[in-house]
Design a protein around this motif. Structure first.
Motif, PDB file in Angstrom:
ATOM      1  N   ASN A  46     -16.995 -20.811  37.024  1.00 34.81           N
ATOM      2  CA  ASN A  46     -16.110 -19.649  36.966  1.00 34.81           C
ATOM      3  C   ASN A  46     -16.625 -18.476  37.797  1.00 34.81           C
ATOM      4  O   ASN A  46     -15.841 -17.616  38.204  1.00 34.81           O
ATOM      5  CB  ASN A  46     -15.898 -19.212  35.516  1.00 34.81           C
ATOM      6  N   ASP A  47     -17.906 -18.404  38.029  1.00 36.36           N
ATOM      7  CA  ASP A  47     -18.430 -17.361  38.911  1.00 36.36           C
ATOM      8  C   ASP A  47     -17.924 -17.565  40.339  1.00 36.36           C
ATOM      9  O   ASP A  47     -17.592 -16.605  41.036  1.00 36.36           O
ATOM     10  CB  ASP A  47     -19.960 -17.360  38.899  1.00 36.36           C
ATOM     11  N   LEU A  48     -17.848 -18.826  40.756  1.00 34.77           N
ATOM     12  CA  LEU A  48     -17.316 -19.115  42.087  1.00 34.77           C
ATOM     13  C   LEU A  48     -15.820 -18.797  42.144  1.00 34.77           C
ATOM     14  O   LEU A  48     -15.324 -18.259  43.141  1.00 34.77           O
ATOM     15  CB  LEU A  48     -17.564 -20.577  42.443  1.00 34.77           C
ATOM     16  N   ARG A  49     -15.098 -19.117  41.083  1.00 35.24           N
ATOM     17  CA  ARG A  49     -13.666 -18.797  41.031  1.00 35.24           C
ATOM     18  C   ARG A  49     -13.442 -17.287  41.113  1.00 35.24           C
ATOM     19  O   ARG A  49     -12.542 -16.816  41.816  1.00 35.24           O
ATOM     20  CB  ARG A  49     -13.056 -19.342  39.738  1.00 35.24           C
ATOM     21  N   LEU A  50     -14.270 -16.526  40.394  1.00 37.95           N
ATOM     22  CA  LEU A  50     -14.138 -15.066  40.432  1.00 37.95           C
ATOM     23  C   LEU A  50     -14.486 -14.512  41.810  1.00 37.95           C
ATOM     24  O   LEU A  50     -13.835 -13.583  42.302  1.00 37.95           O
ATOM     25  CB  LEU A  50     -15.041 -14.437  39.366  1.00 37.95           C
ATOM     26  N   ALA A  51     -15.522 -15.072  42.433  1.00 33.37           N
ATOM     27  CA  ALA A  51     -15.910 -14.602  43.766  1.00 33.37           C
ATOM     28  C   ALA A  51     -14.775 -14.808  44.758  1.00 33.37           C
ATOM     29  O   ALA A  51     -14.459 -13.920  45.559  1.00 33.37           O
ATOM     30  CB  ALA A  51     -17.175 -15.324  44.238  1.00 33.37           C
ATOM     31  N   LYS A  52     -14.139 -15.977  44.710  1.00 33.62           N
ATOM     32  CA  LYS A  52     -13.053 -16.250  45.643  1.00 33.62           C
ATOM     33  C   LYS A  52     -11.811 -15.432  45.313  1.00 33.62           C
ATOM     34  O   LYS A  52     -11.110 -14.942  46.213  1.00 33.62           O
ATOM     35  CB  LYS A  52     -12.718 -17.737  45.628  1.00 33.62           C
ATOM     36  N   PHE A  53     -11.524 -15.265  44.013  1.00 32.54           N
ATOM     37  CA  PHE A  53     -10.341 -14.519  43.590  1.00 32.54           C
ATOM     38  C   PHE A  53     -10.432 -13.054  44.013  1.00 32.54           C
ATOM     39  O   PHE A  53      -9.535 -12.520  44.686  1.00 32.54           O
ATOM     40  CB  PHE A  53     -10.198 -14.630  42.076  1.00 32.54           C
ATOM     41  N   PHE A  54     -11.520 -12.413  43.654  1.00 34.74           N
ATOM     42  CA  PHE A  54     -11.667 -10.999  44.019  1.00 34.74           C
ATOM     43  C   PHE A  54     -11.975 -10.844  45.511  1.00 34.74           C
ATOM     44  O   PHE A  54     -11.719  -9.791  46.094  1.00 34.74           O
ATOM     45  CB  PHE A  54     -12.751 -10.342  43.169  1.00 34.74           C
ATOM     46  N   GLY A  55     -12.526 -11.907  46.126  1.00 35.61           N
ATOM     47  CA  GLY A  55     -12.726 -11.874  47.570  1.00 35.61           C
ATOM     48  C   GLY A  55     -11.410 -11.777  48.328  1.00 35.61           C
ATOM     49  O   GLY A  55     -11.333 -11.129  49.380  1.00 35.61           O
ATOM     50  N   LYS A  56     -10.353 -12.405  47.811  1.00 33.06           N
ATOM     51  CA  LYS A  56      -9.039 -12.288  48.439  1.00 33.06           C
ATOM     52  C   LYS A  56      -8.541 -10.846  48.395  1.00 33.06           C
ATOM     53  O   LYS A  56      -8.043 -10.312  49.393  1.00 33.06           O
ATOM     54  CB  LYS A  56      -8.044 -13.197  47.726  1.00 33.06           C
ATOM     55  N   HIS A 204      -6.436  -7.431  32.564  1.00 32.49           N
ATOM     56  CA  HIS A 204      -5.027  -7.806  32.634  1.00 32.49           C
ATOM     57  C   HIS A 204      -4.871  -9.323  32.631  1.00 32.49           C
ATOM     58  O   HIS A 204      -4.024  -9.875  31.896  1.00 32.49           O
ATOM     59  CB  HIS A 204      -4.402  -7.214  33.899  1.00 32.49           C
ATOM     60  N   LYS A 205      -5.674 -10.017  33.428  1.00 33.07           N
ATOM     61  CA  LYS A 205      -5.596 -11.476  33.479  1.00 33.07           C
ATOM     62  C   LYS A 205      -6.086 -12.098  32.173  1.00 33.07           C
ATOM     63  O   LYS A 205      -5.563 -13.148  31.747  1.00 33.07           O
ATOM     64  CB  LYS A 205      -6.423 -12.008  34.651  1.00 33.07           C
ATOM     65  N   ALA A 206      -7.061 -11.479  31.531  1.00 27.71           N
ATOM     66  CA  ALA A 206      -7.537 -11.988  30.236  1.00 27.71           C
ATOM     67  C   ALA A 206      -6.439 -11.899  29.187  1.00 27.71           C
ATOM     68  O   ALA A 206      -6.257 -12.816  28.366  1.00 27.71           O
ATOM     69  CB  ALA A 206      -8.763 -11.205  29.783  1.00 27.71           C
ATOM     70  N   ARG A 207      -5.689 -10.816  29.198  1.00 27.37           N
ATOM     71  CA  ARG A 207      -4.586 -10.665  28.245  1.00 27.37           C
ATOM     72  C   ARG A 207      -3.502 -11.705  28.513  1.00 27.37           C
ATOM     73  O   ARG A 207      -2.930 -12.287  27.591  1.00 27.37           O
ATOM     74  CB  ARG A 207      -4.014  -9.250  28.339  1.00 27.37           C
ATOM     75  N   ILE A 471      -2.856 -11.219  42.493  1.00 26.77           N
ATOM     76  CA  ILE A 471      -3.272 -11.020  41.107  1.00 26.77           C
ATOM     77  C   ILE A 471      -2.462 -11.929  40.189  1.00 26.77           C
ATOM     78  O   ILE A 471      -2.993 -12.558  39.261  1.00 26.77           O
ATOM     79  CB  ILE A 471      -3.108  -9.542  40.699  1.00 26.77           C
ATOM     80  N   LYS A 472      -1.149 -12.000  40.435  1.00 28.69           N
ATOM     81  CA  LYS A 472      -0.288 -12.858  39.626  1.00 28.69           C
ATOM     82  C   LYS A 472      -0.672 -14.324  39.768  1.00 28.69           C
ATOM     83  O   LYS A 472      -0.684 -15.089  38.786  1.00 28.69           O
ATOM     84  CB  LYS A 472       1.170 -12.660  40.041  1.00 28.69           C
ATOM     85  N   LYS A 473      -1.007 -14.724  40.994  1.00 30.01           N
ATOM     86  CA  LYS A 473      -1.385 -16.121  41.234  1.00 30.01           C
ATOM     87  C   LYS A 473      -2.682 -16.468  40.525  1.00 30.01           C
ATOM     88  O   LYS A 473      -2.841 -17.577  39.999  1.00 30.01           O
ATOM     89  CB  LYS A 473      -1.528 -16.352  42.738  1.00 30.01           C
ATOM     90  N   GLY A 474      -3.633 -15.536  40.482  1.00 31.43           N
ATOM     91  CA  GLY A 474      -4.889 -15.767  39.793  1.00 31.43           C
ATOM     92  C   GLY A 474      -5.841 -16.642  40.592  1.00 31.43           C
ATOM     93  O   GLY A 474      -5.522 -17.092  41.707  1.00 31.43           O
ATOM     94  N   PRO A 475      -7.006 -16.920  40.036  1.00 34.50           N
ATOM     95  CA  PRO A 475      -7.991 -17.737  40.758  1.00 34.50           C
ATOM     96  C   PRO A 475      -7.574 -19.199  40.813  1.00 34.50           C
ATOM     97  O   PRO A 475      -6.889 -19.712  39.935  1.00 34.50           O
ATOM     98  CB  PRO A 475      -9.265 -17.557  39.921  1.00 34.50           C
ATOM     99  N   GLU A 476      -7.988 -19.846  41.880  1.00 33.42           N
ATOM    100  CA  GLU A 476      -7.699 -21.265  42.049  1.00 33.42           C
ATOM    101  C   GLU A 476      -8.557 -22.090  41.090  1.00 33.42           C
ATOM    102  O   GLU A 476      -9.632 -21.656  40.661  1.00 33.42           O
ATOM    103  CB  GLU A 476      -7.995 -21.688  43.488  1.00 33.42           C
ATOM    104  N   PRO A 477      -8.104 -23.297  40.738  1.00 36.96           N
ATOM    105  CA  PRO A 477      -8.948 -24.187  39.930  1.00 36.96           C
ATOM    106  C   PRO A 477     -10.267 -24.469  40.655  1.00 36.96           C
ATOM    107  O   PRO A 477     -10.338 -24.454  41.883  1.00 36.96           O
ATOM    108  CB  PRO A 477      -8.095 -25.457  39.794  1.00 36.96           C
TER     109      PRO A 477
END
Length: 494
Positions: A46-56, A204-207, A471-477
């Motif tokens: 999940n750290d990698l998912r967060l890095a890529k998500f917020f990296g976008k 927001h995504k957690a909710r 943001i709506k799309k969220g992080p990739e699997p």
């Protein structure tokens, strides 16, 4: 309006707009680098998912900041040619370092980070995003060095034959006392912006994830764990939100400390700006301390200002470091400036008093924005304890307003910094009215200002739309990074 007033409006519009993106870039680059480093150390998917998500999100913001920043350079030559001619020898060096060193460092290593997934060794790949962040910080340092010269000119000599300021000591320009306090204040405030954005988006995504998990499982979502990642999306985003809240809160405390130091330097080199920030017209008599007004109503033009809420002696401490220190009022500073600068060829001005309402209220909006964001961050830390995710409806406006408050706080601070210095464009050396281009007409400025403002409006819509979509799309699997072969096709990571 004449060309001078229009040129000032155009510079204000383009500068404030561009600066929306700068602190987000600085702050988010650090946190993206943190998530990527955490993946390398702990191998938590999940750290990698967060890095890529917020990296976008970071990349989108970086692109818009780049486009709008180029306009700033053009304006020096277009609308402010006399100013550029006067100060060009000083500004040339730090701006060259910013462009040739810091900016190319940012853009080069950002490209390597975006396209380097699976193509370069993991440690080198993580180093790339850290170098991007270091580049953003260096860029800020050189830009602030140029601006600090405008606030407190040092390291130069005036050549009366050419009518220009010439570089005498580049190190003095880079170590200007104003620069040394402004830089940490801006950088810590930028971390506050990055933390607030991460906090708001992640919560927001957690909710959202909590609602989806509750519907799917109809049970306690804290036990809903994805076997592929080792933790649920709720837990992943909650952890990111808490990290953002901690960064926001700690940075807010550092902003307070650095701002306090900056206030004392400002009182020393620009006493009029401090007096304007408080709407202090008269120096307190007989060695009395100066109070800080939390709220002032009625006329700020000099006639009977009424301080509704004030803290005794606080302004003396903020300005001098002593509770009984003297802070000069506007009237006394104006007399000193008239005596010192009134006959200067490049500095003659009918008054040296800035726009008091602008200085007074932007100073308070800046402080209030930071306090609000820090308070929301503290509330997030309290409400997310014990694996909780706050689901009340009143959280939605807080999640929108908290990052906006940090960005607007930056803008309020810069508006105060620049308007509080007026009528100077280079303090003590050149007034703003003498820096405008003599050959540029009001019509010329109107045309370019309308075009840029409309263009910036379009870019704002694009920026917000892209942000919301990703943001709506969220992080990739999660997908385990694989080392690509040299002959594999190079593709854009996002």
């Amino acid at each position: 309006m004449d060309a001078l007033e229009l040129a000032r409006w155009q510079f204000a519009i383009t500068t404030v707009y561009h600066y929306f993106f700068v602190p987000i870039t600085i702050g988010m680059s650090a946190l993206v680098a943190w998530f990527h480093t955490s993946w390398l150390r702990k191998r938590n998917p999940n750290d990698l998912r967060l890095a890529k998500f917020f990296g976008k999100l970071f990349t989108i913001n970086f692109a818009l900041g780049l486009v709008t920043g180029i306009v700033q350079e053009f304006q020096f030559g277009m609308n402010w040619s006399d100013y550029s001619r006067f100060v060009g020898d000083i500004f040339g060096a730090p701006l060259a370092f910013e462009a040739l060193l810091a900016f190319f460092m940012e853009s080069t290593f950002l490209g390597l980070w975006i396209f380097g997934w699976g193509r370069i060794p993991e440690k080198l790949h993580v180093a790339c995003i850290w170098l991007v962040h270091i580049g953003t910080v260096l860029s800020a340092y050189f830009i602030l060095a140029a601006n600090s010269f405008m606030q407190n000119p040092v390291g130069y000599r005036y050549n009366p034959e050419t009518g220009r300021a010439e570089m005498a000591d580049f190190v003095a320009v880079l170590t200007n006392k104003v620069q040394l306090v402004t830089f940490p204040h801006v950088i810590t405030a930028s971390y506050m912006v990055g933390g607030a954005f991460i906090m708001a988006v992640a919560l927001h995504k957690a909710r959202q994830a909590q609602k989806v998990a509750a519907i799917a499982a109809d049970t306690d979502t804290s036990t809903d764990t994805d076997p592929a990642t080792g933790e649920s999306d709720v837990s992943m985003f909650r952890r990111a939100a808490r990290l953002g809240a901690v960064v926001t809160l700690v940075s807010g405390l550092l902003v307070t400390v650095t701002g306090d130091i900056q206030g004392k330097i400002m009182t020393e080199v620009q006493p009029m700006k401090m007096a304007a920030a408080e709407a202090l017209y008269d120096t307190p008599p007989n060695g009395e301390c100066a109070p800080f007004s939390v709220l002032t109503v009625a006329d700020l033009g000099g006639k009977n200002p009424k301080h509704v809420i004030e803290v005794p002696c606080l302004l003396s401490y903020l300005g001098t470091g002593s509770w009984d220190g003297q802070v000069k009022g506007i009237a006394d500073v104006e007399k000193e400036y008239q005596a010192t600068y009134g006959k200067g060829e490049l500095t003659a001005s009918p008054t040296y008093v800035p726009n008091i309402p602008m200085s007074y209220w932007n100073f308070r909006f800046m402080i209030g924005s930071g306090i609000f964001a820090a308070a929301v961050a503290a509330l997030v830390l309290v409400m997310t304890r014990k694996k909780r995710v706050p689901m009340q409806g009143w959280w939605t406006p807080l999640l929108v307003l908290a990052p906006l408050a940090t960005v607007l706080g930056h803008s309020f601070g810069w508006i105060f910094t620049e308007t509080g210095r007026q009528p100077w464009i280079v303090f003590g050396e050149m007034t703003t009215s003498r820096g405008v281009s003599p050959s540029v007409s009001a019509t010329d400025v109107w045309i370019s200002m309308i075009v840029y403002t409309l263009l910036y409006g379009v870019l704002a819509v694009i920026e917000v739309k892209l942000f919301l979509d990703y943001i709506k799309k969220g992080p990739e699997p999660f997908e385990e990074p694989t080392q690509l072969r040299d002959d594999d096709e190079l593709a854009f990571a996002y």
